[in-house]
Design a protein around this motif. Structure first.
Motif, PDB file in Angstrom:
ATOM      1  N   ASN A 152       0.840  -1.190   0.000  1.00  0.00           N
ATOM      2  CA  ASN A 152       0.000   0.000   0.000  1.00  0.00           C
ATOM      3  C   ASN A 152       0.879   1.247   0.000  1.00  0.00           C
ATOM      4  O   ASN A 152       1.914   1.287   0.681  1.00  0.00           O
ATOM      5  CB  ASN A 152      -0.925   0.007   1.216  1.00  0.00           C
ATOM      6  CG  ASN A 152      -1.969  -1.091   1.143  1.00  0.00           C
ATOM      7  OD1 ASN A 152      -2.480  -1.390   0.063  1.00  0.00           O
ATOM      8  ND2 ASN A 152      -2.296  -1.697   2.270  1.00  0.00           N
ATOM      9  N   ILE A 153       0.475   2.256  -0.739  1.00  0.00           N
ATOM     10  CA  ILE A 153       1.209   3.525  -0.775  1.00  0.00           C
ATOM     11  C   ILE A 153       0.444   4.539   0.067  1.00  0.00           C
ATOM     12  O   ILE A 153      -0.738   4.803  -0.172  1.00  0.00           O
ATOM     13  CB  ILE A 153       1.361   4.059  -2.207  1.00  0.00           C
ATOM     14  CG1 ILE A 153       1.913   2.966  -3.148  1.00  0.00           C
ATOM     15  CG2 ILE A 153       2.255   5.294  -2.216  1.00  0.00           C
ATOM     16  CD1 ILE A 153       3.273   2.447  -2.790  1.00  0.00           C
ATOM     17  N   ALA A 154       1.115   5.088   1.060  1.00  0.00           N
ATOM     18  CA  ALA A 154       0.534   6.139   1.902  1.00  0.00           C
ATOM     19  C   ALA A 154       1.442   7.367   1.788  1.00  0.00           C
ATOM     20  O   ALA A 154       1.800   7.776   0.690  1.00  0.00           O
ATOM     21  CB  ALA A 154       0.380   5.658   3.344  1.00  0.00           C
ATOM     22  N   SER A 155       1.836   7.964   2.896  1.00  0.00           N
ATOM     23  CA  SER A 155       2.819   9.052   2.870  1.00  0.00           C
ATOM     24  C   SER A 155       3.378   9.258   4.268  1.00  0.00           C
ATOM     25  O   SER A 155       2.838   8.746   5.261  1.00  0.00           O
ATOM     26  CB  SER A 155       2.205  10.361   2.354  1.00  0.00           C
ATOM     27  OG  SER A 155       1.594  11.089   3.397  1.00  0.00           O
ATOM     28  N   ASP A 156       4.465  10.020   4.342  1.00  0.00           N
ATOM     29  CA  ASP A 156       5.066  10.326   5.637  1.00  0.00           C
ATOM     30  C   ASP A 156       4.142  11.147   6.529  1.00  0.00           C
ATOM     31  O   ASP A 156       4.407  11.285   7.728  1.00  0.00           O
ATOM     32  CB  ASP A 156       6.385  11.083   5.441  1.00  0.00           C
ATOM     33  CG  ASP A 156       7.573  10.135   5.318  1.00  0.00           C
ATOM     34  OD1 ASP A 156       7.395   8.927   5.547  1.00  0.00           O
ATOM     35  OD2 ASP A 156       8.675  10.611   4.982  1.00  0.00           O
ATOM     36  N   ALA A 157       3.074  11.703   5.965  1.00  0.00           N
ATOM     37  CA  ALA A 157       2.084  12.401   6.792  1.00  0.00           C
ATOM     38  C   ALA A 157       1.457  11.458   7.806  1.00  0.00           C
ATOM     39  O   ALA A 157       0.885  11.905   8.803  1.00  0.00           O
ATOM     40  CB  ALA A 157       0.993  13.006   5.911  1.00  0.00           C
ATOM     41  N   ALA A 158       1.578  10.143   7.584  1.00  0.00           N
ATOM     42  CA  ALA A 158       1.090   9.154   8.537  1.00  0.00           C
ATOM     43  C   ALA A 158       1.953   9.102   9.792  1.00  0.00           C
ATOM     44  O   ALA A 158       1.501   8.657  10.853  1.00  0.00           O
ATOM     45  CB  ALA A 158       1.063   7.773   7.893  1.00  0.00           C
ATOM     46  N   LYS A 159       3.195   9.551   9.679  1.00  0.00           N
ATOM     47  CA  LYS A 159       4.164   9.364  10.760  1.00  0.00           C
ATOM     48  C   LYS A 159       4.518  10.654  11.494  1.00  0.00           C
ATOM     49  O   LYS A 159       4.900  10.614  12.667  1.00  0.00           O
ATOM     50  CB  LYS A 159       5.449   8.765  10.183  1.00  0.00           C
ATOM     51  CG  LYS A 159       5.268   7.418   9.508  1.00  0.00           C
ATOM     52  CD  LYS A 159       6.586   6.986   8.887  1.00  0.00           C
ATOM     53  CE  LYS A 159       6.493   5.624   8.243  1.00  0.00           C
ATOM     54  NZ  LYS A 159       7.765   5.212   7.617  1.00  0.00           N
TER      55      LYS A 159
END
Length: 266
Positions: A152-159
């Motif tokens: 799955n592709i998310a982003s560093d905004a998750a972290k």
């Protein structure tokens, strides 16, 4: 759904049958091209836009004439459309070894108080729901074979809590936690689930829009200054996607991996 395989055995690239959702451009297309360069020859490319996904199919076939590529247009937030499209792809491929979920909706960072309140539910749905539906839809095919890799592709905004990415960060964090929990469930069936979490990407239409003006321009200028190893691009993300799709990562699951040039470390 007729072929079988030993549990926990990752298929090598020339034998991989791959679905790439969001395969019309960006990380999705770059991932398909990287897998093809490593020898993968059987693809189903999926996207919201029929014209764009057919153009992507033609482009991939032009680069790799020996490949077979199915182009599927679908509604990524409609459960029936997702399920029907995965069924279509699995039938065309014969089986599914790899699923790459790179479906995303255009999103320009903006401070929360400037974000229209009525836009928030749709933002969460468009960003967060597609990987969940696609993962759920492909599981029966991978469970039957006791093998598979979902990326799955998310982003560093998750972290990292980032001003301007309140809603986006919430959706990305949902994808990461969903993937980690799915990984713990699916490991019993030989299935791996991982997440790639890019930050600022060079050379994409989304980045071009976000760096044009306003708050997002300032935000991404600061991010670019922190990328001492260089601002990453779609091909950089495709490298880690290909690794997660292949046999070298057979013991790796439940991870969220950042390729961001040093913008941040998690």
């Amino acid at each position: 759904m007729t072929e079988t395989a030993e549990p926990n055995v990752a298929v090598d690239y020339p034998e991989v049958r791959a679905i790439v959702a969001g395969g019309s451009s960006g990380i999705g297309y770059a991932s398909a091209a990287k897998l093809a360069a490593l020898g993968t020859r059987h693809f189903a490319l999926m996207s919201r836009d029929k014209g764009r996904i057919e153009a992507a199919r033609d482009r991939l076939l032009n680069e790799f004439p020996e490949a077979t590529v199915e182009a599927i247009a679908f509604d990524a937030v409609d459960p029936k459309s997702v399920e029907d499209s995965i069924d279509h792809a699995a039938t065309a491929l014969g089986r599914v070894d790899v699923l790459v979920n790179s479906i995303s909706a255009p999103a320009t960072p903006e401070l929360l108080f400037r974000t229209p309140i009525e836009a928030i539910p749709d933002m969460l749905i468009q960003q967060g729901v597609p990987p969940m539906l696609l993962t759920r839809a492909v599981l029966p095919y991978m469970r039957e074979r006791q093998s598979g890799s979902i990326i799955n592709i998310a982003s560093d905004a998750a972290k990292a809590a980032t001003p301007g990415e309140t809603v986006l960060g919430g959706a990305m964090a949902a994808i990461v936690m969903f993937s980690r929990a799915a990984a713990l469930e699916a490991k019993r069936d030989g299935i791996r689930v991982n997440v790639v979490t890019p930050s600022l990407l060079s050379g994409t239409p989304t980045t071009a829009r976000a760096t044009k003006e306003g708050f997002s321009k300032k935000l991404f200028e600061k991010a670019a200054a922190l990328a001492a190893l260089g601002v990453a691009n779609a091909e950089d993300q495709a490298e880690i996607v290909a690794f997660l799709a292949g046999p070298a990562s057979v013991r790796l699951t439940g991870q969220a991996i950042s390729v961001n040039g040093g913008i941040s470390a998690f």
